[in-house]
Write a protein that holds these residues in place. Structure first.
Motif, PDB file in Angstrom:
ATOM      1  N   TRP A 182       0.801  -1.208   0.000  1.00 23.62           N
ATOM      2  CA  TRP A 182       0.000   0.000   0.000  1.00 23.62           C
ATOM      3  C   TRP A 182       0.842   1.270   0.000  1.00 23.62           C
ATOM      4  N   VAL A 183       1.985   1.251   0.642  1.00 22.16           N
ATOM      5  CA  VAL A 183       2.850   2.444   0.596  1.00 22.16           C
ATOM      6  C   VAL A 183       3.292   2.743  -0.836  1.00 22.16           C
ATOM      7  N   PRO A 184       3.773   1.747  -1.626  1.00 22.30           N
ATOM      8  CA  PRO A 184       4.095   2.059  -3.023  1.00 22.30           C
ATOM      9  C   PRO A 184       2.894   2.535  -3.837  1.00 22.30           C
ATOM     10  N   ILE A 185       1.705   1.962  -3.572  1.00 22.97           N
ATOM     11  CA  ILE A 185       0.517   2.405  -4.307  1.00 22.97           C
ATOM     12  C   ILE A 185       0.211   3.867  -4.007  1.00 22.97           C
ATOM     13  N   VAL A 186       0.230   4.221  -2.725  1.00 22.42           N
ATOM     14  CA  VAL A 186      -0.067   5.603  -2.334  1.00 22.42           C
ATOM     15  C   VAL A 186       0.996   6.549  -2.876  1.00 22.42           C
ATOM     16  N   LYS A 187       2.261   6.158  -2.803  1.00 27.02           N
ATOM     17  CA  LYS A 187       3.332   7.014  -3.321  1.00 27.02           C
ATOM     18  C   LYS A 187       3.240   7.146  -4.833  1.00 27.02           C
ATOM     19  N   GLY A 188       2.825   6.062  -5.526  1.00 27.22           N
ATOM     20  CA  GLY A 188       2.655   6.153  -6.974  1.00 27.22           C
ATOM     21  C   GLY A 188       1.566   7.145  -7.346  1.00 27.22           C
ATOM     22  N   ILE A 189       0.439   7.109  -6.621  1.00 34.03           N
ATOM     23  CA  ILE A 189      -0.618   8.090  -6.877  1.00 34.03           C
ATOM     24  C   ILE A 189      -0.129   9.497  -6.557  1.00 34.03           C
ATOM     25  N   PHE A 190       0.654   9.641  -5.491  1.00 29.66           N
ATOM     26  CA  PHE A 190       1.194  10.948  -5.111  1.00 29.66           C
ATOM     27  C   PHE A 190       2.129  11.496  -6.190  1.00 29.66           C
ATOM     28  N   TYR A 191       3.038  10.647  -6.697  1.00 29.68           N
ATOM     29  CA  TYR A 191       4.008  11.100  -7.703  1.00 29.68           C
ATOM     30  C   TYR A 191       3.368  11.339  -9.057  1.00 29.68           C
ATOM     31  N   SER A 192       2.147  10.827  -9.259  1.00 32.86           N
ATOM     32  CA  SER A 192       1.499  11.067 -10.543  1.00 32.86           C
ATOM     33  C   SER A 192       1.134  12.528 -10.744  1.00 32.86           C
ATOM     34  N   MET A 240       0.073   6.618 -15.306  1.00 31.98           N
ATOM     35  CA  MET A 240      -0.403   5.453 -16.038  1.00 31.98           C
ATOM     36  C   MET A 240      -0.732   4.309 -15.070  1.00 31.98           C
ATOM     37  N   GLY A 241       0.139   4.100 -14.081  1.00 29.42           N
ATOM     38  CA  GLY A 241      -0.122   3.063 -13.096  1.00 29.42           C
ATOM     39  C   GLY A 241      -1.357   3.347 -12.253  1.00 29.42           C
ATOM     40  N   SER A 242      -1.581   4.617 -11.918  1.00 29.93           N
ATOM     41  CA  SER A 242      -2.759   4.984 -11.128  1.00 29.93           C
ATOM     42  C   SER A 242      -4.041   4.731 -11.915  1.00 29.93           C
ATOM     43  N   LEU A 243      -4.038   5.078 -13.201  1.00 30.72           N
ATOM     44  CA  LEU A 243      -5.215   4.823 -14.026  1.00 30.72           C
ATOM     45  C   LEU A 243      -5.513   3.328 -14.108  1.00 30.72           C
ATOM     46  N   MET A 244      -4.474   2.538 -14.266  1.00 27.45           N
ATOM     47  CA  MET A 244      -4.659   1.091 -14.334  1.00 27.45           C
ATOM     48  C   MET A 244      -5.161   0.534 -13.006  1.00 27.45           C
ATOM     49  N   PHE A 245      -4.668   1.083 -11.913  1.00 27.45           N
ATOM     50  CA  PHE A 245      -5.081   0.645 -10.581  1.00 27.45           C
ATOM     51  C   PHE A 245      -6.578   0.853 -10.384  1.00 27.45           C
ATOM     52  N   PHE A 246      -7.093   1.989 -10.790  1.00 23.86           N
ATOM     53  CA  PHE A 246      -8.517   2.273 -10.616  1.00 23.86           C
ATOM     54  C   PHE A 246      -9.375   1.405 -11.544  1.00 23.86           C
ATOM     55  N   VAL A 247      -8.883   1.113 -12.740  1.00 24.07           N
ATOM     56  CA  VAL A 247      -9.628   0.230 -13.650  1.00 24.07           C
ATOM     57  C   VAL A 247      -9.738  -1.170 -13.064  1.00 24.07           C
ATOM     58  N   LEU A 248      -8.648  -1.672 -12.481  1.00 22.94           N
ATOM     59  CA  LEU A 248      -8.673  -3.004 -11.883  1.00 22.94           C
ATOM     60  C   LEU A 248      -9.590  -3.046 -10.662  1.00 22.94           C
ATOM     61  N   ILE A 249      -9.666  -1.950  -9.922  1.00 25.01           N
ATOM     62  CA  ILE A 249     -10.599  -1.885  -8.795  1.00 25.01           C
ATOM     63  C   ILE A 249     -12.043  -1.998  -9.302  1.00 25.01           C
ATOM     64  N   LEU A 250     -12.348  -1.308 -10.395  1.00 16.66           N
ATOM     65  CA  LEU A 250     -13.694  -1.391 -10.966  1.00 16.66           C
ATOM     66  C   LEU A 250     -14.016  -2.810 -11.410  1.00 16.66           C
ATOM     67  N   LEU A 251     -13.031  -3.517 -11.981  1.00 13.40           N
ATOM     68  CA  LEU A 251     -13.251  -4.906 -12.380  1.00 13.40           C
ATOM     69  C   LEU A 251     -13.541  -5.785 -11.163  1.00 13.40           C
ATOM     70  N   SER A 252     -12.811  -5.560 -10.081  1.00 12.03           N
ATOM     71  CA  SER A 252     -13.039  -6.348  -8.865  1.00 12.03           C
ATOM     72  C   SER A 252     -14.422  -6.082  -8.289  1.00 12.03           C
ATOM     73  N   VAL A 253     -14.838  -4.816  -8.295  1.00 12.80           N
ATOM     74  CA  VAL A 253     -16.176  -4.475  -7.793  1.00 12.80           C
ATOM     75  C   VAL A 253     -17.247  -5.127  -8.662  1.00 12.80           C
ATOM     76  N   ALA A 254     -17.046  -5.091  -9.981  1.00  6.14           N
ATOM     77  CA  ALA A 254     -18.015  -5.719 -10.884  1.00  6.14           C
ATOM     78  C   ALA A 254     -18.117  -7.216 -10.626  1.00  6.14           C
TER      79      ALA A 254
END
Length: 303
Positions: free
Chosen positions: A42-52, A278-292
């Motif tokens: 989660w720290v790399p995910i949050v930092k990736g969104i921050f650096y975007s 780019m990684g943040s956009l992909m992360f949110f798309v995969l979250i939508l797939l999991s919710v679906a």
């Protein structure tokens, strides 16, 4: 009577303390894993969104740019190309590779003899290291490799496996051969858990093999198939290792997937801010797939 009334609250308090101690010790046991999970995931995910939202410069320092990185991604001509190739990769993985493990698992489960040997043989390709796998299949796909040599011996035209039209199907075929064994074992475990009484009753009713598969096996593993389908979509949407090792996105960007483009942006162009977007956009798309998937699973459980 009074003594009994006084002992009941004491017993309840002791039981409450015992349960609380169990929760405390259980929390202490899983705490290191939770900490590692937070640090390395989660720290790399949050930092990736921050650096975007920044222009990352290791020498001059980072500079806040707002949504500039996201705008750059959306305006890039490679976006549609990479998305198209990724969707093609996912679709070919489903058409070619998704049906192989359940079919092999059902075939193995129907064997009367040598089931153990069949399971071992089906899993062997998964034990091949990646570097050996890519080198072996590049030799297979070579213009003078064994496949084209065999076609030539039959007076058939040779195939250019790394042409723009065949490069992606060739990679999917290779990965299907390498990875179907693990999923096959999962399906076999699910089939083994089906009550044998159902099959015995079907045999008494003179049901054929296809009828047993259609009305007993497939309905019993339907939920597992949906789960593995979602996992395959998520895995193939992040595919880049085979494309990087065998074609590097070529020829003419025919195998340039979204994650491979992200990899090139970060480590070839050294544009880490855009790569983070780019990684943040992909992360949110995969979250939508999991919710679906969760919504679909709940609906199927209700029905």
């Amino acid at each position: 009577m009074d003594a009994e009334l006084r002992t009941e609250p004491a017993v309840a308090v002791r039981g409450l303390k015992k349960r609380r101690n169990l929760y405390v010790w259980g929390t202490l046991f899983i705490l290191p894993e939770v900490i590692l999970f937070l640090i390395f995931l989660w720290v790399p995910i949050v930092k990736g969104i921050f650096y975007s939202f920044y222009t990352v410069d290791f020498v001059g320092g980072n500079h806040f740019t707002g949504l500039a990185n996201y705008v750059s991604v959306l305006k890039d001509d490679l976006l549609l190309t990479s998305i198209k190739n990724t969707l093609l990769y996912i679709g070919l993985g489903i058409v070619i590779g998704f049906w192989v493990p359940p079919l092999v698992a059902i075939a193995v489960s129907e064997l009367r003899w040598f089931q153990g040997a069949a399971r071992i043989v089906s899993y062997l390709p998964s034990a091949v290291p990646a570097i050996v796998l890519y080198g072996m299949w590049m030799w297979f796909f070579d213009a003078v490799g064994p496949i084209n040599s065999f076609l030539q011996s039959l007076s058939l035209p040779q195939l250019s496996f790394f042409s723009p039209h065949l490069a992606m199907p060739s990679i999917v075929f290779m990965e299907t051969w390498q990875s179907f064994g693990s999923a096959t074992l999962i399906y076999i475990a699910a089939i083994v858990s089906i009550p044998k009484d159902w099959y015995e009753a079907a045999e008494i009713d003179c049901a054929s093999v296809w009828q047993r598969i259609r009305f007993i096996t497939l309905p019993s593993i339907k939920t597992l198939m949906l789960l593995l389908l979602l996992l395959q979509v998520i895995t193939t949407s992040q595919g880049f290792q085979a494309q990087l090792s065998m074609t590097d996105g070529g020829p003419n960007n025919a195998t340039l997937t979204y994650l491979l483009w992200l990899n090139h942006t970060a480590f070839r162009d050294l544009d880490f801010g855009k790569a983070s977007a780019m990684g943040s956009l992909m992360f949110f798309v995969l979250i939508l797939l999991s919710v679906a998937y969760n919504i679909m699973q709940r609906r199927s459980e209700r029905t």
